[in-house]
Scaffold this active site. Structure first.
Site, PDB file in Angstrom:
ATOM      1  N   HIS A  92      40.516  38.559  34.986  1.00 27.29           N
ATOM      2  CA  HIS A  92      40.197  39.767  36.523  1.00 27.29           C
ATOM      3  C   HIS A  92      41.775  40.664  36.124  1.00 27.29           C
ATOM      4  O   HIS A  92      41.364  41.858  36.580  1.00 27.29           O
ATOM      5  CB  HIS A  92      39.635  39.913  37.389  1.00 27.29           C
ATOM      6  CG  HIS A  92      38.454  38.798  37.519  1.00 27.29           C
ATOM      7  ND1 HIS A  92      37.315  39.594  36.853  1.00 27.29           N
ATOM      8  CD2 HIS A  92      38.037  37.337  38.592  1.00 27.29           C
ATOM      9  CE1 HIS A  92      35.809  38.944  37.631  1.00 27.29           C
ATOM     10  NE2 HIS A  92      36.566  37.844  38.348  1.00 27.29           N
ATOM     11  N   ASP A 146      32.129  32.372  32.563  1.00 18.20           N
ATOM     12  CA  ASP A 146      32.145  32.947  33.880  1.00 18.20           C
ATOM     13  C   ASP A 146      31.366  33.289  34.731  1.00 18.20           C
ATOM     14  O   ASP A 146      30.608  34.444  33.586  1.00 18.20           O
ATOM     15  CB  ASP A 146      33.324  33.198  34.362  1.00 18.20           C
ATOM     16  CG  ASP A 146      33.897  32.808  35.697  1.00 18.20           C
ATOM     17  OD1 ASP A 146      34.425  32.525  36.369  1.00 18.20           O
ATOM     18  OD2 ASP A 146      33.421  34.062  36.626  1.00 18.20           O
ATOM     19  N   ASP A 196      31.299  28.454  37.936  1.00 19.63           N
ATOM     20  CA  ASP A 196      30.937  28.980  39.391  1.00 19.63           C
ATOM     21  C   ASP A 196      29.406  29.227  38.885  1.00 19.63           C
ATOM     22  O   ASP A 196      29.109  30.492  39.831  1.00 19.63           O
ATOM     23  CB  ASP A 196      31.454  30.253  39.343  1.00 19.63           C
ATOM     24  CG  ASP A 196      32.240  31.354  38.797  1.00 19.63           C
ATOM     25  OD1 ASP A 196      31.746  30.711  37.929  1.00 19.63           O
ATOM     26  OD2 ASP A 196      33.237  32.090  38.913  1.00 19.63           O
TER      27      ASP A 196
END
Length: 340
Positions: free
Chosen positions: A158, A193, A282
């Site tokens: 990010h 992700d 995740d």
């Protein structure tokens, strides 16, 4: 499989996190290191510390202005009367071309996209060595390894060139890809992700020398919201060199594997000779963020499909948060990753 990690990555211990207006404990806990390292060792990984490649490979991705901010902001912030223990922005500019403030509070707003990237005393040291851990993976690939696992923590996907966000400060996958490019390789980044790799996309969006592919939960109702939509294909010379594959919340193993075929096909058409896998765990059905419904055995199937491309691979750790299944999910992925 060889694995890379540096103990200085323990130094980042964030406390603050805000979700839906509530102050909650930060999910990106140092304990992730303990769980992930145990999971990697259970898969047969042998850990090594990375050498210090210096600031140069990091500065190839991140601006010197931003690196100055990251390395000094906590000390400067702490001098303010009534300052909190962690640097957390309370104001943001309405545009990236806005004037650059001198105040610590103003610079925090400029360089931190959200409240999920608090900066404490040990953050810079941990982020620096997380990036060096990714570069240690590059060393292994250039030395002939077919696959290497870099336990990068804090994560990185990010982080833009001059902007932290979503638990991330330095973009480890982008730093690794740039180092591979400078070594004469043709890298593709495959981000798996559950959250879109918006920082990685932003770094390479106008470039054609690194392919970026991200598979993630549809951002129409999921972080990072403003990036990761299917019509974001790159710009200028980079048009057609960015592929986003958003999927519905609750995506299962079989559904994910079908979409993965498109991702791998694009990497093949790019002619990549090495892949940087931005590994988020995740997407698991029991992860706290509840994006997908990937099972523990499903991670092995995903890994096997990627490995069957036959490309040397740096597996860079991104998300995957504390649950009873986190270590087993990494074991499953690394065990399933059997490069040709």
């Amino acid at each position: 499989m060889k694995a890379i990690f540096d103990d200085r990555q323990w130094a980042h211990d964030p406390k603050s996190f805000m979700e839906n207006g509530q102050a909650l404990p930060n999910p990106e806990q140092p304990k992730r290191i303990e769980v992930l390292s145990a999971g990697a060792k259970a898969a047969g990984c042998d850990f090594h510390a990375p050498p210090d490649h210096g600031i140069g490979p990091i500065a190839a991705i991140h601006s010197p202005e931003y690196l100055t901010f990251l390395s000094t902001i906590h000390t400067r912030w702490s001098r303010m009367k009534g300052a909190s223990d962690e640097v957390i922005p309370n104001i943001h500019p309405d545009r990236r071309t806005a004037s650059y403030p001198r105040s610590a509070a103003g610079q925090a707003g400029f360089h931190q996209a959200d409240t999920a990237c608090p900066i404490a005393a040990g953050t810079w040291e941990a982020a620096y060595w997380s990036a060096q851990t990714a570069l240690g993976g590059v060393d292994a690939i250039l030395a002939g390894a077919r696959a290497v696992y870099s336990l990068c923590r804090p994560p990185g996907h990010h982080a833009f060139g001059d902007l932290a966000g979503g638990f991330c400060f330095l973009n480890n996958a982008a730093i690794a890809a740039e180092a591979l490019l400078k070594a004469g390789r043709r890298p593709a980044i495959l981000d798996i992700d559950v959250h879109h790799g918006n920082g990685t996309q932003g770094i390479f969006y106008g470039r054609r020398d690194v392919l970026t592919v991200s598979m993630h939960a549809d951002p129409i109702r999921f972080y990072p919201f403003f990036w990761g939509h299917a019509d974001e294909r790159g710009e200028g010379e980079g048009l057609g060199y960015n592929l986003n594959l958003p999927m519905p919340r609750g995506t299962t193993d079989a559904e994910y594997l079908e979409v993965l075929k498109s991702a791998l096909g694009r990497i093949e058409m790019f002619g990549a000779d090495v892949v940087v896998v931005a590994l988020g765990l995740d997407g698991h059905e029991n992860d706290p963020f509840q994006g997908f419904k990937i099972t523990t055995p499903g991670f092995a199937r995903i890994a096997q499909a990627i490995a069957e491309m036959g490309l040397p691979s740096i597996i860079v750790q991104e998300g995957g948060y504390l649950s009873d299944d986190l270590g087993a999910n990494l074991t499953s992925f690394l065990t399933g990753y059997q490069p040709k």
